[in-house]
Structures are given as C-alpha cells and as structure tokens.
Scaffold this motif. Structure first.
Motif, PDB file in Angstrom:
ATOM      1  N   CYS A   1      -4.882  -0.838   8.920  1.00  0.00           N
ATOM      2  CA  CYS A   1      -4.832  -0.369   7.530  1.00  0.00           C
ATOM      3  C   CYS A   1      -5.314   1.077   7.507  1.00  0.00           C
ATOM      4  O   CYS A   1      -6.487   1.341   7.785  1.00  0.00           O
TER       5      CYS A   1
ATOM      6  N   LEU B   1      -6.020   2.942   5.079  1.00  0.00           N
ATOM      7  CA  LEU B   1      -7.047   3.205   4.060  1.00  0.00           C
ATOM      8  C   LEU B   1      -8.428   2.795   4.574  1.00  0.00           C
ATOM      9  O   LEU B   1      -9.415   3.505   4.363  1.00  0.00           O
ATOM     10  N   CYS B   2      -8.499   1.656   5.269  1.00  0.00           N
ATOM     11  CA  CYS B   2      -9.769   1.250   5.900  1.00  0.00           C
ATOM     12  C   CYS B   2     -10.226   2.337   6.873  1.00  0.00           C
ATOM     13  O   CYS B   2     -11.396   2.743   6.882  1.00  0.00           O
TER      14      CYS B   2
ATOM     15  N   CYS C   1      -3.993  -5.811   4.454  1.00  0.00           N
ATOM     16  CA  CYS C   1      -5.442  -5.626   4.381  1.00  0.00           C
ATOM     17  C   CYS C   1      -5.905  -6.188   3.038  1.00  0.00           C
ATOM     18  O   CYS C   1      -5.408  -5.765   1.992  1.00  0.00           O
TER      19      CYS C   1
ATOM     20  N   GLN D   1      -8.739  -5.890   1.622  1.00  0.00           N
ATOM     21  CA  GLN D   1      -9.615  -4.988   0.873  1.00  0.00           C
ATOM     22  C   GLN D   1      -8.792  -4.015   0.025  1.00  0.00           C
ATOM     23  O   GLN D   1      -9.125  -3.735  -1.117  1.00  0.00           O
ATOM     24  N   HIS D   2      -7.729  -3.493   0.612  1.00  0.00           N
ATOM     25  CA  HIS D   2      -6.944  -2.462  -0.074  1.00  0.00           C
ATOM     26  C   HIS D   2      -5.563  -2.940  -0.531  1.00  0.00           C
ATOM     27  O   HIS D   2      -4.848  -2.184  -1.188  1.00  0.00           O
TER      28      HIS D   2
HETATM   29 ZN    ZN Z   1      -7.812  -1.617   4.289  1.00  0.00          ZN
END
Ligand code: ZN
Length: 227
Positions: free
Chosen positions: A104, A106-107, A136, A138-139
């Motif tokens: 990911c 963004l992570c 992912c 989280q995002h």
């Molecule tokens: Zn992520």
C-alpha cells in the motif's frame, strides 16, 4: 547469549522478517548482505530462515520470543517443499511467494513522512504477501505491484528495492483509486489477523487457503455471469 545491538527498531504490526532485517541493516549504516556478514551469517540463510541465523538476528535485534514468533507467522515458514505455515494455517508456497512484491503506497508514505532516513521506517507487511489479500484495510487502497524479481535474494532485499522506488512512491506514482473492502476482504483480514477462533462464519470450518481459492473461482464465475 548475544548482546542486543545499540541501535534497534521495533517491528511494526504484521512486519515480515526481510523487512525488519533490512531496516535494522540500514539503521546500523550498512546493507542487508553486509549486515548479515557482520552478524556472522549470510543474507541467504536469513531469507531461508535458517534456525541459527534467525536466532542470532533475533537476539541482536532484541526481539522477544513472542515478537519473533509473530513476525515469522506473518512472513510464512516453510513446512516441506511446496507448503508454508502462515498465521497458523497451511498454504501452498506460491500463494505467499510471488516474484511481484505488492504494498500500500499510502502506508509506506506514512512511514516515510518527514523522516530524515525514510528507509529505516518503511516496513512491508506480511498480509501483503498473501494471494487473496488485495486491499489495505487502513486506507482502503488496493495493493499495487512495487517491484518484481524471480530471485529472492534481490526481491527480498527490501532496503535496496525501496531506495529505487522511493522517489516515485513519494511522487504518488503508485497511487490508485481507493475502494471499499468487500465482505470477503473483511472476512479474510479478520481470519488472518485474529485466527480461526474469531471466525464466526461457516468458513471457520474450512482451512483458509482452499477457501481463498474457492472464493476466487466463485468471484470469477459471478463476473462472467454479470459480464
Ligand atoms: Zn495502507
């Protein structure tokens, strides 16, 4: 008993062995191959999870037995020629070892944010290795290919590969449209992170890898019907 090194990093949630090994190497001012030699082993033996090599690394990195077991469970441990144990379940190796490394962006950009030494902080997570994990949580960003190599010694040299893609990662070149996870995505993430005991669906009666494969078949059939 080996002494813990003066400079160590804590593994992040779901981090894999090659990822932590790479971050430790960079933190100690070297690369994966030379860090392994400094520890009295080789990078290949680390990647092959040679028991002695991993034990040396764990002691030098100051990992507890629990941290080490958690990290190996998210990395996948070989149990024969074509099978691996991953999160207490049995997978065929090719479901976890692919020439294409995904992640990911963004992570990874969050790990790197404002850090003077970003490669000490960017970690790869074990769920990103698993065929069937495509997002992912989280995002809500899809996992995207980061690099590809058929040679594990190159593919799993995480710091070296990250150094190559870091400018593009920071520029947003890996970013894609985010989408909501499906019920299947949510089920698989919970099953991998919390285990079979937390699976309250009928799929708890089934081993996870054949279920992933079955869901892929059903998904492909549904798409054909709708298409
Ligand atoms: Zn992520």
């Amino acid at each position: 008993m080996l002494r813990k090194l003066a400079l160590t990093v804590e593994p992040v949630d779901r981090e894999t062995l090659p990822s932590l090994f790479s971050r430790m190497a960079i933190l100690n001012g070297t690369d994966a191959a030379n860090f392994a030699l400094d520890l009295g082993t080789t990078f290949r033996r680390i990647l092959e999870q040679d028991e002695e090599a991993v034990a040396i690394f764990a002691e030098r990195a100051g990992l507890s037995a629990t941290q080490l077991a958690e990290m190996l469970s998210w990395t996948g441990e070989r149990i024969g020629d074509v099978r691996m144990r991953f999160r207490q379940e049995v997978f065929v190796s090719r479901a976890l070892r692919n020439p294409i490394i995904r992640g990911c962006p963004l992570c990874m950009r969050e790990h790197a944010a404002d850090q003077p030494h970003p490669l000490r902080h960017i970690a790869l997570r074990g769920d990103w290795l698993c065929r069937g994990v495509d997002i992912c949580h989280q995002h809500h960003h899809p996992l995207v290919p980061l690099w590809s190599s058929s040679r594990p010694i190159e593919r799993d040299d995480i710091g070296a590969r990250l150094a190559e893609i870091l400018p593009d990662l920071r520029a947003g070149s890996f970013d894609r449209m985010c989408f909501d996870p499906t019920d299947y995505d949510l089920w698989l993430d919970k099953r991998l992170s919390q285990g079979i005991a937390a699976d309250k669906t009928w799929l708890a009666s089934q081993p996870v890898f054949p279920t992933i494969t079955l869901c892929e078949f059903i998904g492909a059939a549904l798409l054909r019907t709708q298409g």
